[in-house]
Design a protein around this motif. Structure first.
Motif, PDB file in Angstrom:
ATOM      1  N   MET A   1      28.793  98.742  26.094  1.00 35.23           N
ATOM      2  CA  MET A   1      28.918  97.654  24.775  1.00 35.23           C
ATOM      3  C   MET A   1      29.406  96.383  25.609  1.00 35.23           C
ATOM      4  O   MET A   1      30.388  96.164  26.268  1.00 35.23           O
ATOM      5  CB  MET A   1      30.220  98.078  24.268  1.00 35.23           C
ATOM      6  N   LYS A   2      28.775  95.294  25.141  1.00 32.35           N
ATOM      7  CA  LYS A   2      28.919  93.902  25.955  1.00 32.35           C
ATOM      8  C   LYS A   2      30.150  93.254  24.966  1.00 32.35           C
ATOM      9  O   LYS A   2      30.304  93.432  23.766  1.00 32.35           O
ATOM     10  CB  LYS A   2      27.779  93.228  25.662  1.00 32.35           C
ATOM     11  N   THR A   3      30.833  92.556  25.963  1.00 24.20           N
ATOM     12  CA  THR A   3      32.073  91.804  25.281  1.00 24.20           C
ATOM     13  C   THR A   3      31.385  90.664  24.484  1.00 24.20           C
ATOM     14  O   THR A   3      30.366  90.026  24.742  1.00 24.20           O
ATOM     15  CB  THR A   3      32.919  91.338  26.263  1.00 24.20           C
ATOM     16  N   ARG A   4      32.421  89.943  23.751  1.00 24.36           N
ATOM     17  CA  ARG A   4      32.012  88.850  23.059  1.00 24.36           C
ATOM     18  C   ARG A   4      31.409  87.553  24.058  1.00 24.36           C
ATOM     19  O   ARG A   4      30.644  86.751  23.838  1.00 24.36           O
ATOM     20  CB  ARG A   4      33.014  88.240  22.170  1.00 24.36           C
ATOM     21  N   GLU A   6      30.195  87.979  27.142  1.00 27.91           N
ATOM     22  CA  GLU A   6      28.908  88.078  27.756  1.00 27.91           C
ATOM     23  C   GLU A   6      27.759  87.851  26.584  1.00 27.91           C
ATOM     24  O   GLU A   6      26.737  87.439  27.036  1.00 27.91           O
ATOM     25  CB  GLU A   6      28.764  89.730  28.055  1.00 27.91           C
ATOM     26  N   VAL A   7      28.193  88.167  25.332  1.00 29.66           N
ATOM     27  CA  VAL A   7      27.217  87.967  24.368  1.00 29.66           C
ATOM     28  C   VAL A   7      26.895  86.277  24.044  1.00 29.66           C
ATOM     29  O   VAL A   7      25.818  85.858  24.024  1.00 29.66           O
ATOM     30  CB  VAL A   7      27.683  88.384  22.931  1.00 29.66           C
ATOM     31  N   LYS A  10      25.103  85.020  27.014  1.00 30.26           N
ATOM     32  CA  LYS A  10      23.508  85.049  26.732  1.00 30.26           C
ATOM     33  C   LYS A  10      22.887  84.280  25.834  1.00 30.26           C
ATOM     34  O   LYS A  10      21.881  83.872  25.976  1.00 30.26           O
ATOM     35  CB  LYS A  10      23.208  86.450  26.421  1.00 30.26           C
ATOM     36  N   LYS A  11      23.923  83.820  24.951  1.00 26.95           N
ATOM     37  CA  LYS A  11      23.238  82.960  23.912  1.00 26.95           C
ATOM     38  C   LYS A  11      23.121  81.285  24.409  1.00 26.95           C
ATOM     39  O   LYS A  11      22.305  80.701  24.206  1.00 26.95           O
ATOM     40  CB  LYS A  11      24.250  83.077  22.517  1.00 26.95           C
ATOM     41  N   GLU A  13      22.781  80.625  27.680  1.00 29.16           N
ATOM     42  CA  GLU A  13      21.983  80.611  28.859  1.00 29.16           C
ATOM     43  C   GLU A  13      20.850  79.636  28.751  1.00 29.16           C
ATOM     44  O   GLU A  13      20.426  78.670  29.447  1.00 29.16           O
ATOM     45  CB  GLU A  13      21.629  81.877  29.366  1.00 29.16           C
TER      46      GLU A  13
END
Length: 127
Positions: A1-4, A6-7, A10-11, A13
């Protein structure tokens, strides 16, 4: 489960360059508004000194890493060279043993031929 976080990373990047540029503009804009022009000059000088210090430290770290790698490579080269020398000596010894065995085999074959000739000579010439 990714943390907020990390999300979010990713967005962001694909837009990383623009994000950094926006942060830099906001930082310098805040310096100008709240600290005046001298704060901007001092910030630029500090950034320049920080960049130079980072380059110098980075170059030194890279040099040390290269020295460590070169030391390891030299040790591996020495080990490989020693192994090649030992293998060459062993090969030379094996060649000498093979040549000696070949000479012995030829001498045995010549002796066998001589004995067979004597045996045939005695068998054909009963005394």
């Amino acid at each position: 489960m990714k943390t907020r976080f990390e999300v979010a990373v990713k967005k962001i990047e694909p837009y990383q360059t623009y994000f950094v540029l926006g942060v830099a503009i906001a930082f310098f804009g805040g310096l100008i508004i709240f600290g005046g022009v001298w704060a901007l000059v001092i910030a630029v000088v500090c950034m320049f000194v920080g960049i130079l210090l980072g380059l110098i430290v980075g170059a030194e770290m890279m040099r040390r890493d290269i020295d460590v790698e070169m030391t390891a490579l030299r040790a591996q080269y020495e080990a490989a060279s020693e192994l090649a020398y030992k293998l060459n000596l062993e090969l030379t010894e094996q060649v000498q043993r093979a040549e000696s065995a070949e000479r012995d085999l030829l001498a045995t074959a010549a002796e066998k031929t001589a004995l067979r000739a004597q045996l045939e000579g005695r068998a054909g010439n009963p005394a």
